[in-house]
Motif scaffolding. Structure first.
Motif, mmCIF file in Angstrom:
data_model
loop_
_atom_site.group_PDB
_atom_site.id
_atom_site.type_symbol
_atom_site.label_atom_id
_atom_site.label_comp_id
_atom_site.label_asym_id
_atom_site.label_seq_id
_atom_site.Cartn_x
_atom_site.Cartn_y
_atom_site.Cartn_z
ATOM 1 N N CYS A 76 -51.987 -38.837 -42.716
ATOM 2 C CA CYS A 76 -51.897 -38.250 -41.519
ATOM 3 C C CYS A 76 -52.279 -39.142 -40.148
ATOM 4 N N GLY A 77 -51.511 -38.997 -39.258
ATOM 5 C CA GLY A 77 -51.629 -39.942 -38.138
ATOM 6 C C GLY A 77 -52.010 -38.669 -36.859
ATOM 7 N N ALA A 78 -53.082 -39.202 -36.013
ATOM 8 C CA ALA A 78 -53.205 -38.442 -34.808
ATOM 9 C C ALA A 78 -52.065 -38.444 -34.014
ATOM 10 N N ILE A 79 -51.729 -37.040 -33.507
ATOM 11 C CA ILE A 79 -50.801 -36.990 -32.551
ATOM 12 C C ILE A 79 -50.943 -37.883 -31.255
ATOM 13 N N ASN A 80 -52.074 -37.778 -30.895
ATOM 14 C CA ASN A 80 -52.543 -38.472 -29.429
ATOM 15 C C ASN A 80 -53.555 -39.754 -30.009
ATOM 16 N N PRO A 81 -53.494 -40.448 -28.958
ATOM 17 C CA PRO A 81 -54.542 -41.650 -29.168
ATOM 18 C C PRO A 81 -55.849 -41.077 -29.435
ATOM 19 N N HIS A 82 -56.737 -41.996 -30.200
ATOM 20 C CA HIS A 82 -58.047 -41.779 -30.272
ATOM 21 C C HIS A 82 -58.795 -40.972 -29.652
ATOM 22 N N PRO A 83 -59.251 -41.152 -28.304
ATOM 23 C CA PRO A 83 -60.336 -40.154 -27.798
ATOM 24 C C PRO A 83 -59.800 -38.891 -27.493
ATOM 25 N N VAL A 84 -58.596 -38.625 -27.390
ATOM 26 C CA VAL A 84 -57.833 -37.445 -26.965
ATOM 27 C C VAL A 84 -57.906 -36.091 -27.850
ATOM 28 N N GLY A 85 -58.713 -35.556 -27.994
ATOM 29 C CA GLY A 85 -58.641 -34.317 -28.584
ATOM 30 C C GLY A 85 -59.128 -34.277 -30.124
ATOM 31 N N GLY A 86 -59.050 -35.166 -30.727
ATOM 32 C CA GLY A 86 -59.654 -35.314 -32.041
ATOM 33 C C GLY A 86 -58.760 -35.036 -32.932
ATOM 34 N N MET A 87 -58.883 -34.922 -34.195
ATOM 35 C CA MET A 87 -57.897 -34.592 -35.328
ATOM 36 C C MET A 87 -58.722 -34.075 -36.690
ATOM 37 N N LEU A 134 -58.948 -33.450 -40.530
ATOM 38 C CA LEU A 134 -58.975 -34.382 -41.745
ATOM 39 C C LEU A 134 -57.836 -33.699 -42.806
ATOM 40 N N SER A 135 -57.338 -34.525 -43.655
ATOM 41 C CA SER A 135 -56.341 -34.175 -44.473
ATOM 42 C C SER A 135 -57.450 -34.151 -45.917
ATOM 43 N N THR A 136 -57.371 -33.052 -46.650
ATOM 44 C CA THR A 136 -58.422 -33.001 -47.725
ATOM 45 C C THR A 136 -57.759 -32.672 -49.183
ATOM 46 N N ASN A 137 -56.584 -32.215 -49.157
ATOM 47 C CA ASN A 137 -56.061 -31.829 -50.464
ATOM 48 C C ASN A 137 -54.802 -32.479 -50.910
ATOM 49 N N GLY A 138 -54.511 -33.731 -50.143
ATOM 50 C CA GLY A 138 -53.378 -34.464 -50.654
ATOM 51 C C GLY A 138 -51.749 -33.861 -50.277
ATOM 52 N N THR A 139 -51.961 -32.777 -49.543
ATOM 53 C CA THR A 139 -50.630 -32.299 -49.224
ATOM 54 C C THR A 139 -50.176 -31.669 -47.740
ATOM 55 N N THR A 140 -51.519 -31.571 -47.005
ATOM 56 C CA THR A 140 -51.261 -31.031 -45.508
ATOM 57 C C THR A 140 -52.277 -31.815 -44.694
ATOM 58 N N CYS A 141 -51.785 -31.891 -43.404
ATOM 59 C CA CYS A 141 -52.613 -32.761 -42.400
ATOM 60 C C CYS A 141 -53.385 -31.548 -41.912
ATOM 61 N N GLY A 142 -54.451 -32.059 -41.061
ATOM 62 C CA GLY A 142 -55.365 -31.277 -40.259
ATOM 63 C C GLY A 142 -54.670 -30.881 -39.090
ATOM 64 N N HIS A 143 -55.464 -30.062 -38.073
ATOM 65 C CA HIS A 143 -55.279 -29.980 -36.712
ATOM 66 C C HIS A 143 -55.052 -31.237 -35.877
ATOM 67 N N ASN A 144 -54.161 -31.219 -34.811
ATOM 68 C CA ASN A 144 -53.622 -32.563 -34.184
ATOM 69 C C ASN A 144 -53.359 -33.743 -34.891
ATOM 70 N N SER A 145 -52.851 -33.507 -36.016
ATOM 71 C CA SER A 145 -52.192 -34.689 -36.657
ATOM 72 C C SER A 145 -50.907 -34.329 -37.477
ATOM 73 N N GLU A 146 -50.300 -35.342 -37.798
ATOM 74 C CA GLU A 146 -48.847 -35.131 -38.519
ATOM 75 C C GLU A 146 -48.848 -36.319 -39.603
ATOM 76 N N PRO A 147 -47.757 -35.738 -40.684
ATOM 77 C CA PRO A 147 -47.666 -36.723 -41.876
ATOM 78 C C PRO A 147 -46.929 -38.046 -41.095
ATOM 79 N N VAL A 148 -47.485 -39.100 -41.744
ATOM 80 C CA VAL A 148 -46.840 -40.322 -41.520
ATOM 81 C C VAL A 148 -45.627 -40.590 -42.297
ATOM 82 N N LYS A 149 -44.639 -41.132 -41.547
ATOM 83 C CA LYS A 149 -43.447 -41.092 -42.298
ATOM 84 C C LYS A 149 -43.000 -42.514 -42.568
#
Length: 127
Positions: free
Chosen positions: A99-110, A112-127
């Motif tokens: 998972c990659g953060a939607i915004n650059p590092h200091p903006v909003g935080g992200m 964490l992915s913990t189960n191998g299937t989903t991304c946490g808030h403010n992040s999206e799967p890297v394609k």
């Protein structure tokens, strides 16, 4: 992060549990890697642009880790943080996600992915 996910799968086959990226001591989970610790064959060393850490205690069903842009990096407002996890599915296979953060590092935080299937808030799967 992809290499770590693959190393986790191999480690799980050999040891019955997932391994650590940064620490041999479970009491230090969450501390930043120095490149010399961890139970996986893949070693992550901090660089000018990223530092790494385990985010959960690995188990027989999942493990997760994080790549963070240090705030002292010249590009900290341009680079994104990443998280990854690998998990064991109900059918005995593996699932993994980066998972990659939607915004650059200091903006909003992200989150964490913990189960191998989903991304946490403010992040999206890297394609």
């Amino acid at each position: 992060m992809g290499a770590v996910n693959r190393a986790q799968q191999a480690f799980r086959y050999e040891h019955g549990t997932f391994g650590t990226v940064c620490s041999n001591n479970l009491s230090t989970i969450g501390t930043w890697c120095n490149g010399s610790r961890g139970t996986l064959s893949v070693k992550l060393k901090p660089s000018q642009y990223y530092r790494y850490r385990d985010t959960t205690v690995p188990s027989s069903t999942s493990a997760s880790y994080y790549a963070d842009v240090p705030t002292s990096t010249p590009y900290d407002y341009e680079l994104k943080d990443y998280s990854a996890s690998v998990g064991l599915t109900s059918t005995g296979g593996f699932s993994g996600i980066i998972c990659g953060a939607i915004n650059p590092h200091p903006v909003g935080g992200m989150g964490l992915s913990t189960n191998g299937t989903t991304c946490g808030h403010n992040s999206e799967p890297v394609k």
